[in-house]
Design an enzyme around this catalytic site. Structure first.
Site, PDB file in Angstrom:
ATOM      1  N   TYR A 281      -7.845   4.163   2.386  1.00 39.61           N
ATOM      2  CA  TYR A 281      -7.969   3.283   1.025  1.00 39.61           C
ATOM      3  C   TYR A 281      -8.468   1.841   1.279  1.00 39.61           C
ATOM      4  CZ  TYR A 281      -7.791   1.390  -3.837  1.00 39.61           C
ATOM      5  OH  TYR A 281      -7.961   0.839  -5.249  1.00 39.61           O
ATOM      6  N   GLY A 284     -11.368   0.713   3.737  1.00 42.46           N
ATOM      7  CA  GLY A 284     -12.260   0.954   2.450  1.00 42.46           C
ATOM      8  C   GLY A 284     -12.489  -0.040   1.775  1.00 42.46           C
ATOM      9  N   TYR A 340      11.163   6.539  -5.097  1.00 44.82           N
ATOM     10  CA  TYR A 340      11.268   6.524  -3.089  1.00 44.82           C
ATOM     11  C   TYR A 340      12.036   5.702  -1.796  1.00 44.82           C
ATOM     12  CZ  TYR A 340       7.656   9.885  -4.667  1.00 44.82           C
ATOM     13  OH  TYR A 340       7.178  10.979  -5.156  1.00 44.82           O
ATOM     14  N   GLY A 343      14.919   1.742  -3.170  1.00 47.87           N
ATOM     15  CA  GLY A 343      13.952   1.122  -4.863  1.00 47.87           C
ATOM     16  C   GLY A 343      14.094  -0.689  -4.451  1.00 47.87           C
TER      17      GLY A 343
END
Length: 459
Positions: A281, A284, A340, A343
Site C-alpha cells: 500500500y 503503491g 495494539y 497505546g
C-alpha cells in the site's frame, strides 16, 4: 510584316488631358461616420437601445441559487445540514466561487463574473468521474458534487464500496453508476477525475484457527491495493490525457512511512520499509504519485495530489480494521477496545466533511500539490479510546495486544501549505464528529432504523 509589328511596338503615345483624382483628406474617415450618427438623431436611438438592453439584463433571472439553498441538505444528510450549519453555508459560497472559475475558463465569466448572466448563458454543471465513488469518502464527495449541480459518474467494483452509500441518488438524471474495476481501461467524456479507488485499509490479521484462509485473504487485499494504485492510476491518467480532464489523485499519509520528522511536511520524503507487510500500500501510493507527476511533466496533464491523513465519519466500513471504526464497533457491541502495543502511538483524525471540502478546493484551485489534508489535532490510541468511552460506554474495557509490524509511532500533518494556498483547514473536532459516526454505526449494526431507508443510507 514582322518589322512593321516591331516598329509599332516601339511607338510612344502622348496622353493629353489625363484625369488625376484629388488626394483624399485624412480627416474625412472620421467626419463621415460622425455626420451619419448625428443625422436624424441616430445617436439618441443608439443610447436608448443600450439603456433598454441593460434594463432587460438587470431584470433577467439571476444565475445564483435562491437564498433558501444556502444551507442545502442532500437526502437528510445530517453531516452538512443540521450539525454544521455554518460550514454548509460556507461550502455553498465556495461552490458558487467554483462556478465562476469555470465560467471564466469557458469564456462566460468575462461577460459577467458574478451576479446576473444573460438568459441562455447560465453555466452548465461539470461532468465529473469519481472512481471508488461508492466508498466511504467517495460517496460523501459525490453528495457534494451532485448538490453543487454537477453531473457525476461513479465507477466502483464494490470491493470495499457499498451500493447503499449512493442509492439515494438513483433516479437522478445527473447521476450514473458503473460497476467497473479501474485496472481495466475505461473511456468516458468528463471534465474532472477524482481518483479515489483503492482498498485503503486492509483488515488486521485476526486470531483464527484457519490461518491459511486469513493469510490468503489479506494477501489478496494487498495485491488488489497495489494493482489499483499502479495500473488503475495509469488507466485514469491515460483517460485524463485523452479527454483533457483535470486529474486528482488521493494519495495517503502512508507515503511518509514511520516518519522521522514530526509533524510531517509535504517536502518530507518519508521513511518506508519497501519489503514490509504494509509496503504494497505504501509503495503503491508512492508509485501512483510518481506516475501522476510524470504525466503532468511529460504529457501536460492537469493534475492535483492530496495526501490524506486518518479520516472518520458515517459510512465507514464497520470491520475494516481502522482504529476509529474498530473502537466504535467494539464499544457498541460491548466488546473490549483492542489497543495494539502500549497505546502511545499518535494519530490525527479528521471528519469526512472536512476532507471532502479540502479535495474540492484542491481540484478547483491552481496548485498541483502535494497537499496534506488532515486534522493536526493529535491523539494517542489510549486518548482516542477514552473519547470513545465517553461517547458510547464509560464502562467499556481496554484490551492490549502485541503491536503490528511497521506501525508508525507518530502521525501528524503540517497543513500550513493547505491553509496558505487553498484557504483550507478542518473545522470539526473529534468530540463533535464522533457522535455522528456512532449514530450511523448503531443504525447499521443493530438495524435501529427510525427513518425511511433512503434517509438512513445517507446519514
Amino acid at each position: 510584316m514582322a518589322s512593321e509589328l516591331f516598329f509599332r511596338g516601339q511607338e510612344t503615345h502622348h496622353i493629353i488631358n489625363a484625369y488625376t483624382p484629388k488626394p483624399r483628406k485624412p480627416w474625412q474617415n472620421v467626419i463621415r461616420p460622425v455626420r451619419y450618427m448625428l443625422k436624424e438623431k441616430r445617436l439618441v436611438f443608439l443610447f436608448a437601445g443600450i439603456a433598454i438592453a441593460s434594463l432587460i439584463f438587470a431584470l433577467s433571472p439571476s444565475s445564483r441559487a435562491p437564498s433558501g439553498q444556502g444551507s442545502y441538505s442532500y437526502v437528510n444528510n445530517a453531516i452538512y445540514d443540521s450539525h454544521l450549519p455554518s460550514e454548509s453555508t460556507q461550502s455553498h459560497s465556495i461552490a458558487r466561487a467554483h462556478r465562476i472559475i469555470y465560467q471564466n475558463r469557458a469564456g462566460i465569466g468575462s461577460l459577467h463574473s458574478g451576479g446576473k448572466i444573460p438568459l441562455g448563458l447560465q453555466r452548465k454543471g461539470l461532468r465529473i468521474l469519481v472512481t471508488g465513488g461508492a466508498g466511504f469518502v467517495g460517496s460523501h464527495l459525490v453528495d457534494r458534487l451532485i448538490a453543487r449541480g454537477d453531473s457525476v459518474i461513479v465507477v466502483d467494483n464494490f470491493f470495499t464500496g457499498r451500493k447503499e452509500n449512493v442509492m439515494h441518488h438513483f433516479g437522478n438524471p445527473r447521476f450514473e453508476l458503473i460497476r467497473h474495476d479501474v485496472v481495466e481501461p475505461l473511456l468516458v467524456e468528463v471534465d474532472q477525475i477524482y481518483h479515489l479507488a483503492c482498498p485503503a485499509s486492509p483488515v488486521h490479521y485476526k486470531h483464527n484457527p484457519v490461518k491459511t484462509i486469513i493469510s490468503f485473504s489479506s494477501l489478496f487485499i494487498f495485491i488488489a491495493a497495489h494493482k489499483t494504485n499502479v495500473v488503475g492510476t495509469l488507466n485514469m491518467l491515460g483517460l485524463a490525457k485523452r479527454v483533457g480532464a483535470r486529474f486528482l489523485l488521493t494519495s495517503t499519509s502512508e507515503v511518509y512511512g514511520d516518519p522521522l520528522e514530526h509533524p510531517q511536511k509535504e517536502t518530507y520524503w518519508g521513511n518506508v520499509n519497501p519489503i514490509g507487510v504494509r509496503s504494497c500500500y505504501d509503495e503503491g501510493k508512492r508509485t501512483a504519485e510518481t506516475l501522476t507527476m510524470d504525466y503532468h511533466r511529460g504529457a501536460g496533464v492537469e493534475v492535483r495530489i492530496a495526501r490524506i491523513f486518518n479520516t472518520y465519519g458515517p459510512r465507514m466500513c464497520i470491520d475494516d480494521g481502522r482504529v476509529v471504526s474498530n473502537f466504535v464497533a467494539q464499544a457498541l457491541r460491548k466488546e473490549p477496545l483492542t489497543v495494539y502495543g502500549d497505546g502511545k502511538q499518535t494519530r490525527s483524525f479528521q471528519f469526512v466533511s472536512d476532507l471532502v471540502e479540502g479535495l474540492m478546493r484542491l481540484m478547483e484551485g491552481e496548485h498541483v500539490g502535494p497537499f496534506n489534508l488532515g486534522n493536526p489535532g493529535e491523539f494517542t490510541m489510549l486518548e482516542l479510546a477514552g473519547v470513545v468511552q465517553e461517547t458510547i460506554d464509560p464502562n467499556a474495557q481496554i484490551e492490549f495486544r502485541p503491536n503490528t509490524a511497521d506501525d508508525p509511532h507518530k502521525r501528524k500533518p503540517d497543513i500550513s501549505k493547505a491553509k496558505e494556498l487553498l484557504g483550507w483547514e478542518p473545522k470539526v473536532p473529534l468530540r463533535k464528529g464522533l457522535p455522528m459516526m456512532v449514530q450511523d454505526f448503531r443504525q447499521r449494526i443493530f438495524g435501529d432504523h427510525k427513518e425511511d431507508s433512503s434517509s438512513v443510507s445517507s446519514a
